[in-house]
Design a protein around this motif. Structure first.
Motif, short mmCIF file in Angstrom:
data_model
loop_
_atom_site.label_atom_id
_atom_site.label_comp_id
_atom_site.label_asym_id
_atom_site.label_seq_id
_atom_site.Cartn_x
_atom_site.Cartn_y
_atom_site.Cartn_z
N UNK A 1 -15.09 6.23 -2.86
CA UNK A 1 -14.28 5.03 -3.09
C UNK A 1 -14.86 3.85 -2.33
N UNK A 2 -15.42 4.12 -1.14
CA UNK A 2 -16.04 3.04 -0.36
C UNK A 2 -17.28 2.49 -1.05
N UNK B 1 -16.14 0.29 -3.79
CA UNK B 1 -15.65 -0.99 -3.26
C UNK B 1 -16.81 -1.89 -2.89
N UNK C 1 -3.78 4.18 -8.47
CA UNK C 1 -5.24 4.14 -8.58
C UNK C 1 -5.79 2.82 -8.07
N UNK D 1 -5.74 2.89 -4.33
CA UNK D 1 -6.86 3.67 -3.78
C UNK D 1 -8.17 2.92 -3.87
N UNK E 1 -8.53 -0.33 -3.80
CA UNK E 1 -8.54 -1.44 -2.86
C UNK E 1 -8.64 -0.97 -1.42
N UNK F 1 -9.75 2.40 0.40
CA UNK F 1 -10.21 3.79 0.44
C UNK F 1 -9.66 4.57 1.63
N UNK F 2 -9.17 3.84 2.69
CA UNK F 2 -8.65 4.53 3.87
C UNK F 2 -7.43 5.38 3.53
N UNK G 1 -13.24 9.68 -0.07
CA UNK G 1 -13.13 8.36 0.56
C UNK G 1 -14.48 7.66 0.56
#
Lengths: 174, 271
Positions: free
Chosen positions: B262-263, B266, A138, A141, A143, A145-146, B259
């Motif tokens: 998640x971006x 971040x 987790x 993921x 850190x 996202x790619x 994704x």
């Protein structure tokens, strides 16, 4: 019918209008006509409105075909809960029975025979190992996202299940 | 003379039409197979005007006389067997997003799902999971659209230009950042596949809406990036996502909302 007088009939009319207004508001749940209707929409509670209309909720967990990644995610949650319960239980046993009770309890379980002892050890080590590795995945993921692509996450779930089972299986022999 | 000429043309035309019909009938007799290939479809039904609970209706469909997609089968059932079967459909080519439903446990567009050739198993068709059902396979999308509206999915440029003053310019690299996000057809397959959205549909925005939020965050022409990010920064709108990744698995347009979410996380963390 004779009991009807002016006040009660006007009250009925009021209630009739109110009910119809509410119903028309509910009926409007499908169409958002303008910014103003959008604002009115926000005031009403969606779930409450839907339930009042008597609409059923379409089936979900009973019909969905969960992919491996979703199963690995729910296992993470289940092992997390198991660890919480286990730690709290450990503390409770010590509190209730006095110092050393949990240790004697574990030794009693351990001496019940090879199968029982191995099962108990696995039941303790698997949540710890799985939850730990799932947390690492987790963090990765979060850190990067790619790394969130269908093939990659599915493979990672297989590795996660496999590695946790293998390592906690190995830990039985300690 | 003209009239007799016309009559002659008409006569030959009629004769040609008759011969054409005759030969088509002959052709149909030779090419249509006598064998049937029956597949059973179990479809979720609910009528708001009956006080009955939701149930499953089973329909037999001859696959030899039906198009290859699940939508073809549904239309055939509606035409030939049960006109009361209700479902949404429009483009029949996977671009409008109307026919999104749960087919054999997986959310997909009915017009893009091939019918499984194995006739020993029935195909189960349900509406999108955990949505309030209006009738049969038609869910209420009001909440979903309202959530989309709430992220303000339009350009809010930093420096407004007057009409006629020219375009808001963007480099090719910046435009490439929007690829994989602008193609979303808002079919809701991803959001309704997310267990987190099932349990918190009123407060969690869901993958479809969050990916569109990110599409506007990533747009270099947009000036309210900070505001857009701040609007997502509460306990429910974004952070109910636990990276279950059902969304990316199920997108019929092969996009990656997981994704994108998640971006966003971040971006908020790096703030």
């Amino acid at each position: 019918m004779n009991a009807l007088n002016a006040t009660s009939s006007s009250k009925m009319l009021q209630k009739f209008t109110q009910n119809n207004v509410l119903r028309s508001q509910m009926m409007r749940s499908m169409t958002i006509l303008s910014k103003q209707s959008g604002e009115e929409y926000k005031q009403l509670n969606y779930s409450k409105r839907m339930k009042e209309m008597g609409r059923p909720v379409s089936p979900h967990v009973t019909v969905y075909a969960f992919p491996t990644v979703a199963l690995s995610s729910i296992t993470n949650r289940v092992t997390g809960c198991a660890l919480s319960v286990g730690c709290a239980g450990l503390g409770l046993v010590e509190l209730v029975g006095g110092t050393g009770t949990s240790l004697s309890l574990m030794q009693t379980i351990g001496s019940q025979g090879l199968v029982v002892a191995a099962a108990a050890k696995f039941a303790v080590s698997f949540p710890i190992v799985y939850h730990y590795f799932a947390a690492i995945r987790h963090f990765m993921w979060d850190a990067k996202p790619e790394m969130l692509e269908n093939q990659a996450v599915q493979q990672s779930s297989y590795y996660l299940f496999g590695a946790s089972a293998a390592i906690s299986g190995a830990l039985i022999f300690i | 003379m003209l009239s007799s000429g016309c009559k002659k043309v008409k006569a030959t035309a009629v004769a040609r039409a008759l011969t054409c019909t005759f030969s088509t009938v002959e052709l149909k007799k030779t090419i249509s197979p006598k064998s049937e290939n029956i597949k059973y479809f179990k479809v979720y039904r609910w009528d708001p005007e009956q006080s009955q609970k939701p149930y499953l209706s089973t329909y037999p469909v001859d696959l030899n006389d039906c198009g290859p997609m699940v939508l073809d089968a549904l239309i055939k059932i509606k035409n030939e067997q049960d006109p009361s079967l209700t479902f949404r459909r429009s483009c029949r080519e996977g671009i409008c997003g109307s026919c999104a439903m749960n087919i054999d446990g997986v959310n997909n567009l009915a017009c893009l799902s091939y019918i499984e050739k194995d006739t020993s198993k029935a195909t189960k068709i349900y509406p999108l999971p955990h949505m309030y059902v209006i009738k049969d396979l038609v869910p209420d999308m009001g909440n979903f659209y309202e959530q989309y509206r709430s992220i303000e999915p339009w350009l809010q440029p930093g420096q407004e230009k007057k009409p006629g003053q020219g375009e808001y310019l963007q480099s090719e690299q910046d435009r490439a950042k929007l690829d994989g996000m602008y193609e979303c057809i808002l079919c809701a397959c991803c959001s309704t596949a997310c267990p987190s959205y099932w349990w918190n549909a009123d407060k969690y925005l869901g993958p479809a809406v969050l990916m569109q939020a990110y599409r506007w965050i990533e747009d270099s022409r947009d000036g309210s990036t900070a505001k857009r990010l701040a609007d997502l920064d509460d306990a429910f709108k974004l952070y109910r996502c636990h990276t279950i990744m059902n969304c990316t698995k199920v997108c019929p347009k092969h996009l990656n909302p997981g994704k994108a979410i998640a971006s966003i996380k971040k971006r908020l963390a790096d703030h």
